[in-house]
Design a protein around this motif. Structure first.
Motif, PDB file in Angstrom:
ATOM      1  N   TYR A  98      24.484  34.550   4.729  1.00 22.67           N
ATOM      2  CA  TYR A  98      24.337  34.142   3.255  1.00 22.67           C
ATOM      3  C   TYR A  98      23.182  33.042   2.995  1.00 22.67           C
ATOM      4  O   TYR A  98      23.712  32.149   3.950  1.00 22.67           O
ATOM      5  CB  TYR A  98      25.599  33.943   2.503  1.00 22.67           C
ATOM      6  CG  TYR A  98      26.355  35.241   2.495  1.00 22.67           C
ATOM      7  CD1 TYR A  98      26.235  36.168   1.508  1.00 22.67           C
ATOM      8  CD2 TYR A  98      27.595  35.079   3.309  1.00 22.67           C
ATOM      9  CE1 TYR A  98      27.179  37.049   1.369  1.00 22.67           C
ATOM     10  CE2 TYR A  98      28.455  36.234   3.080  1.00 22.67           C
ATOM     11  CZ  TYR A  98      28.394  37.385   2.396  1.00 22.67           C
ATOM     12  OH  TYR A  98      29.051  38.282   2.033  1.00 22.67           O
TER      13      TYR A  98
ATOM     14  N   ARG B 217      27.181  25.415  -0.815  1.00 19.39           N
ATOM     15  CA  ARG B 217      25.993  26.173  -0.800  1.00 19.39           C
ATOM     16  C   ARG B 217      25.300  25.939   0.613  1.00 19.39           C
ATOM     17  O   ARG B 217      24.429  25.318   0.578  1.00 19.39           O
ATOM     18  CB  ARG B 217      25.364  25.792  -1.972  1.00 19.39           C
ATOM     19  CG  ARG B 217      25.509  26.251  -3.544  1.00 19.39           C
ATOM     20  CD  ARG B 217      24.839  25.944  -4.471  1.00 19.39           C
ATOM     21  NE  ARG B 217      23.336  26.149  -4.405  1.00 19.39           N
ATOM     22  CZ  ARG B 217      22.714  26.961  -4.713  1.00 19.39           C
ATOM     23  NH1 ARG B 217      23.390  27.996  -5.762  1.00 19.39           N
ATOM     24  NH2 ARG B 217      21.456  27.439  -4.774  1.00 19.39           N
TER      25      ARG B 217
ATOM     26  N   ARG C 132      24.199  34.001  -4.412  1.00 21.96           N
ATOM     27  CA  ARG C 132      24.068  34.080  -2.827  1.00 21.96           C
ATOM     28  C   ARG C 132      23.061  34.963  -2.582  1.00 21.96           C
ATOM     29  O   ARG C 132      23.218  35.964  -3.133  1.00 21.96           O
ATOM     30  CB  ARG C 132      25.391  34.187  -2.076  1.00 21.96           C
ATOM     31  CG  ARG C 132      26.510  33.270  -2.392  1.00 21.96           C
ATOM     32  CD  ARG C 132      27.654  33.609  -1.314  1.00 21.96           C
ATOM     33  NE  ARG C 132      28.155  35.139  -1.328  1.00 21.96           N
ATOM     34  CZ  ARG C 132      29.314  35.565  -0.836  1.00 21.96           C
ATOM     35  NH1 ARG C 132      29.684  34.531  -0.159  1.00 21.96           N
ATOM     36  NH2 ARG C 132      29.507  36.858  -0.801  1.00 21.96           N
TER      37      ARG C 132
ATOM     38  N   TRP D 289      27.624  31.790  -6.508  1.00 17.12           N
ATOM     39  CA  TRP D 289      28.295  30.752  -5.587  1.00 17.12           C
ATOM     40  C   TRP D 289      29.499  30.448  -6.569  1.00 17.12           C
ATOM     41  O   TRP D 289      29.554  30.131  -7.519  1.00 17.12           O
ATOM     42  CB  TRP D 289      27.475  29.688  -5.079  1.00 17.12           C
ATOM     43  CG  TRP D 289      26.369  29.844  -4.344  1.00 17.12           C
ATOM     44  CD1 TRP D 289      25.142  30.431  -4.622  1.00 17.12           C
ATOM     45  CD2 TRP D 289      26.332  30.183  -2.816  1.00 17.12           C
ATOM     46  NE1 TRP D 289      24.384  30.489  -3.561  1.00 17.12           N
ATOM     47  CE2 TRP D 289      25.218  30.421  -2.380  1.00 17.12           C
ATOM     48  CE3 TRP D 289      27.649  29.772  -1.890  1.00 17.12           C
ATOM     49  CZ2 TRP D 289      24.889  30.440  -1.072  1.00 17.12           C
ATOM     50  CZ3 TRP D 289      27.088  29.954  -0.553  1.00 17.12           C
ATOM     51  CH2 TRP D 289      25.872  30.260  -0.154  1.00 17.12           C
TER      52      TRP D 289
ATOM     53  N   ALA E 258      21.321  30.099   0.684  1.00 16.39           N
ATOM     54  CA  ALA E 258      21.314  29.379  -1.052  1.00 16.39           C
ATOM     55  C   ALA E 258      19.805  29.146  -1.127  1.00 16.39           C
ATOM     56  O   ALA E 258      19.267  28.567  -0.536  1.00 16.39           O
ATOM     57  CB  ALA E 258      22.170  28.182  -0.922  1.00 16.39           C
TER      58      ALA E 258
END
Length: 351
Positions: free
Chosen positions: A294, A327, A303, A321, A296
């Motif tokens: 994932y 994050r 995500r 998120w 940010a």
């Protein structure tokens, strides 16, 4: 026999989904969860690497037929190696839920051998209550057609000439062969990425590796009628001898030291296009099997899910998120042990 009594003594069926990294196992299960044929499902997800991407994907699909408490993760472990410590207690926990599942689906790690897991269902404390409805192997049609999981014939011949005692099998080819050997059904997924000739080659590989005739189905995005996946009624735990493995002659010496995963934290501020370009470059320059995780993205509340199989990279924003969630941008990189070079990998991904 009354219906109530029959239900009380009936065994809970289990479907084992096996297949190599990135073949589409999680997508297959997600599709099944969305059309469970009225069954109350439970799912066990086993991943290689600490970032639970597959488990997260499936939990996002939880509903009344497969509630979140029926989706259990076993991260950074191999079910085929930790049956007693991890798998049996997990099954016990599912069977003690207030509403016992009608059907259990197990997604093995893409690096797991299915047969040792299958043997666990022959244990007396499980055998009386659970049966293996079938083992389904998911294969990437493009990769199979290209011969990525088979031993390189030229390299093997060169090794043979140099050393008659050399082991001709590679970790990848052994793993692929064991997964196909154990299967009751093989799905050649990602059919939309290959032409008819490539699909025919992939079918030929599967037919050659399978020790007995098994159905081979083609699929795109792992979309199949759930009725062909559930209700195979194979009782596979009674049929172990028909599923030969490279590891039958000794005490399960499957060693995950053949493979390794590392987690790379990405710098802030990368766009989706930049991330895709870096993962594609990584596939070109390093012998990487799988990348997932994932990211940010600046200015985006959701995500970014990143999934790479070889040079094929896909991204999508999967969910916002959570308020207390860090994050952080982290990717799991998986390769054969000798091909993991953390410095080189981080250099490509971090720019």
């Amino acid at each position: 026999m009354s219906n109530a009594f029959a239900a009380s003594v009936s065994k809970t069926p289990v479907t084992i989904i096996t297949g190599f990294l990135g073949s589409g196992k999680t997508t297959l299960i997600r599709n099944l969860m969305q059309n469970p044929q009225g069954l109350r499902l439970a799912v066990i997800v086993n991943e290689f690497g600490d970032v639970g991407v597959d488990g997260d994907i499936l939990k996002s699909c939880a509903d009344e037929n497969c509630p979140a408490d029926s989706i259990l993760e076993l991260a950074n472990g191999c079910l085929c190696c930790t049956v007693a410590d991890d798998f049996v207690p997990t099954i016990e926990a599912l069977m003690k839920l207030p509403q016992k599942p009608d059907h259990i689906v197990i997604e093995t790690s893409g690096l797991a051998l299915p047969k040792p897991l299958l043997k666990a269902f022959d244990w007396p404390d499980l055998r009386s209550r659970i049966t293996v409805d079938g083992v389904i192997a998911v294969a990437d049609a493009e990769a199979v057609a290209a011969g990525r999981f088979a031993a390189n014939p030229e390299a093997v011949e060169a090794q043979r000439l140099a050393d008659e005692g050399v082991d001709h099998e590679t970790p990848l080819s052994e793993l692929f062969e064991d997964q196909i050997s154990c299967a009751d059904l093989v799905i050649l997924n990602k059919a939309d990425l290959v032409d008819a000739d490539a699909m025919a080659r992939a079918r030929a590989v599967i037919e050659k590796e399978a020790p007995r005739p098994v159905p081979i189905l083609e699929a795109s995005e792992a979309r199949l009628d759930p009725r062909v996946l559930i209700g195979l009624d194979k009782a596979a735990e009674d049929d172990l001898a028909a599923r030969p493995s490279h590891h039958d002659d000794h005490d399960h010496e499957h060693d995950h030291e053949d493979f390794e995963s590392i987690i790379v934290t990405l710098p802030e501020g990368l766009s989706p296009d930049e991330i895709v370009a870096r993962v594609e470059r990584l596939a070109r320059e390093q012998n990487i099997l799988r990348v997932k995780g994932y990211v940010a993205v600046p200015g985006k509340p959701m995500r970014l899910l990143v999934q790479g199989v070889g040079a094929r990279v896909r991204t999508q924003f999967d969910r916002p998120w959570a308020p207390q969630e860090e994050r952080a941008s982290r990717l799991v990189v998986i390769a054969e042990h000798d091909h993991i070079n953390r410095t080189a990998i981080e250099s490509v991904l971090n720019g």
